[in-house]
Design a protein around this motif. Structure first.
Motif, PDB file in Angstrom:
ATOM      1  N   LEU A  11      45.600  30.923  40.336  1.00  0.00           N
ATOM      2  CA  LEU A  11      45.716  31.812  39.164  1.00  0.00           C
ATOM      3  C   LEU A  11      45.214  33.300  39.491  1.00  0.00           C
ATOM      4  O   LEU A  11      44.121  33.279  40.147  1.00  0.00           O
ATOM      5  CB  LEU A  11      44.804  31.231  38.090  1.00  0.00           C
ATOM      6  N   LEU A  12      45.887  34.214  39.085  1.00  0.00           N
ATOM      7  CA  LEU A  12      45.635  35.470  39.223  1.00  0.00           C
ATOM      8  C   LEU A  12      44.506  35.736  38.207  1.00  0.00           C
ATOM      9  O   LEU A  12      45.100  35.778  36.834  1.00  0.00           O
ATOM     10  CB  LEU A  12      46.341  36.476  39.590  1.00  0.00           C
ATOM     11  N   ASP A  13      43.410  36.225  38.263  1.00  0.00           N
ATOM     12  CA  ASP A  13      42.446  36.548  37.108  1.00  0.00           C
ATOM     13  C   ASP A  13      41.325  37.400  37.656  1.00  0.00           C
ATOM     14  O   ASP A  13      40.785  37.254  38.592  1.00  0.00           O
ATOM     15  CB  ASP A  13      41.818  35.251  36.580  1.00  0.00           C
ATOM     16  N   GLU A  14      40.754  38.679  36.832  1.00  0.00           N
ATOM     17  CA  GLU A  14      40.010  39.211  37.540  1.00  0.00           C
ATOM     18  C   GLU A  14      38.542  38.896  37.570  1.00  0.00           C
ATOM     19  O   GLU A  14      37.581  39.463  38.274  1.00  0.00           O
ATOM     20  CB  GLU A  14      39.993  40.620  36.426  1.00  0.00           C
ATOM     21  N   ARG A  15      38.465  37.726  36.936  1.00  0.00           N
ATOM     22  CA  ARG A  15      37.055  36.933  36.765  1.00  0.00           C
ATOM     23  C   ARG A  15      37.024  36.019  38.155  1.00  0.00           C
ATOM     24  O   ARG A  15      36.043  35.295  38.347  1.00  0.00           O
ATOM     25  CB  ARG A  15      36.885  36.184  35.756  1.00  0.00           C
ATOM     26  N   GLY A  16      37.937  36.014  39.146  1.00  0.00           N
ATOM     27  CA  GLY A  16      37.981  35.088  39.978  1.00  0.00           C
ATOM     28  C   GLY A  16      37.418  35.480  41.132  1.00  0.00           C
ATOM     29  O   GLY A  16      36.665  36.477  41.271  1.00  0.00           O
ATOM     30  N   ALA A  55      40.752  37.009  42.291  1.00  0.00           N
ATOM     31  CA  ALA A  55      40.936  38.341  41.692  1.00  0.00           C
ATOM     32  C   ALA A  55      41.313  39.437  42.607  1.00  0.00           C
ATOM     33  O   ALA A  55      41.147  39.249  43.875  1.00  0.00           O
ATOM     34  CB  ALA A  55      39.328  38.656  41.429  1.00  0.00           C
ATOM     35  N   LEU A  56      42.257  40.179  42.144  1.00  0.00           N
ATOM     36  CA  LEU A  56      42.672  41.302  42.931  1.00  0.00           C
ATOM     37  C   LEU A  56      41.635  42.576  42.682  1.00  0.00           C
ATOM     38  O   LEU A  56      42.222  43.599  42.154  1.00  0.00           O
ATOM     39  CB  LEU A  56      44.109  41.936  42.616  1.00  0.00           C
ATOM     40  N   GLY A  57      40.421  42.254  42.732  1.00  0.00           N
ATOM     41  CA  GLY A  57      39.341  43.124  42.411  1.00  0.00           C
ATOM     42  C   GLY A  57      38.912  43.002  41.013  1.00  0.00           C
ATOM     43  O   GLY A  57      39.407  41.964  40.199  1.00  0.00           O
ATOM     44  N   ALA A  58      37.815  43.731  40.698  1.00  0.00           N
ATOM     45  CA  ALA A  58      37.159  43.224  39.479  1.00  0.00           C
ATOM     46  C   ALA A  58      37.556  43.946  38.233  1.00  0.00           C
ATOM     47  O   ALA A  58      37.126  43.561  37.190  1.00  0.00           O
ATOM     48  CB  ALA A  58      35.491  43.826  39.574  1.00  0.00           C
ATOM     49  N   MET A  59      38.433  44.880  38.366  1.00  0.00           N
ATOM     50  CA  MET A  59      39.051  45.573  37.474  1.00  0.00           C
ATOM     51  C   MET A  59      40.294  44.987  36.749  1.00  0.00           C
ATOM     52  O   MET A  59      40.984  44.142  37.538  1.00  0.00           O
ATOM     53  CB  MET A  59      39.490  47.100  37.522  1.00  0.00           C
ATOM     54  N   THR A  60      40.628  45.312  35.503  1.00  0.00           N
ATOM     55  CA  THR A  60      41.834  44.533  35.028  1.00  0.00           C
ATOM     56  C   THR A  60      43.028  45.457  35.030  1.00  0.00           C
ATOM     57  O   THR A  60      43.081  46.733  34.818  1.00  0.00           O
ATOM     58  CB  THR A  60      41.597  44.519  33.410  1.00  0.00           C
ATOM     59  N   TRP A  61      44.036  44.901  35.601  1.00  0.00           N
ATOM     60  CA  TRP A  61      45.276  45.512  35.915  1.00  0.00           C
ATOM     61  C   TRP A  61      46.377  44.976  34.992  1.00  0.00           C
ATOM     62  O   TRP A  61      46.437  44.112  34.434  1.00  0.00           O
ATOM     63  CB  TRP A  61      45.854  45.382  37.281  1.00  0.00           C
ATOM     64  N   PRO A  62      47.229  45.996  34.314  1.00  0.00           N
ATOM     65  CA  PRO A  62      48.203  45.566  33.662  1.00  0.00           C
ATOM     66  C   PRO A  62      49.130  44.559  34.587  1.00  0.00           C
ATOM     67  O   PRO A  62      49.321  44.601  35.754  1.00  0.00           O
ATOM     68  CB  PRO A  62      49.168  46.843  33.326  1.00  0.00           C
TER      69      PRO A  62
END
Ligand SMILES: C[S@@+](CC[C@H](N)C(=O)[O-])C[C@H]1O[C@@H](n2cnc3c(N)ncnc32)[C@H](O)[C@@H]1O
Length: 160
Positions: free
Chosen positions: A75-80, A126-133
């Motif tokens: 799962l892709l998720d910024e909290r990961g 996570a693909l980084g800690a920031m939220t992406w569209p």
């Protein structure tokens, strides 16, 4: 190992779609010789239910329908968990070497993922800690899949 990306929401034709497709095409070509078969992007219709919890549940139900019992799920998720590209490539290579048949990577909608999906996931990434569209998340994971394939094949695209 067959790899599919599922994404809640449509990506309309345009520069974002072109860039994502360019990396997915490169991944499909490079991965084919590595035992990685890319089967494309499955778009999950965004729910219009009244509450965020209901929307997430409906979207998760649509993803569960596509998920074989033995499939591995990222799962892709910024909290990961954050991985570097070599570690991400290593995980994909290990799943392939273990003989896993299906790997699914899932991008959520505006409300993110349902908790039932988090429980089912083998990895929350996570693909980084920031939220992406979601469109940018799609481009980023497309590039990282291509990069992973070049790392596994020893191609000089990735320079550590
Ligand atoms: C606009 S975001 C949704 C954010 C949502 N409010 C939440 O709490 O999860 C849409 C999707 O993009 C993906 N995404 C956005 N930023 C990400 C990040 N830093 N790492 C991994 N995936 C990300 C996730 O799959 C997320 O569900």
């Amino acid at each position: 190992m067959r790899i599919t990306v599922f994404a809640v929401g449509r990506m309309k034709a345009g520069p974002e779609r072109e860039l994502a497709d360019r990396y997915f095409d490169r991944f499909a070509k490079t991965g084919a010789s590595l035992g990685l078969e890319f089967s494309g992007v499955g778009e999950i219709v965004e729910s219009r239910a009244a509450t965020a919890d209901q929307r997430k549940q409906e979207e998760a139900a649509r993803l569960f329908e596509a998920l074989d019992a033995g499939a591995r799920l990222i799962l892709l998720d910024e909290r990961g968990k954050m991985l570097n590209s070599a570690d991400f490539a290593g995980r994909i290579g290990r799943l392939r070497d273990e003989g896993q048949r299906q790997l699914i990577l899932a991008i959520g909608g505006p409300d993110g993922h349902d908790p039932r999906l988090r429980e089912r996931a083998d990895l929350v990434l996570a693909l980084g800690a920031m939220t992406w569209p979601h469109q940018l998340a799609r481009i980023l994971i497309a590039e990282q899949l291509y990069r992973a394939a070049t790392i596994l094949s020893g191609h000089p695209y990735h320079r550590a």
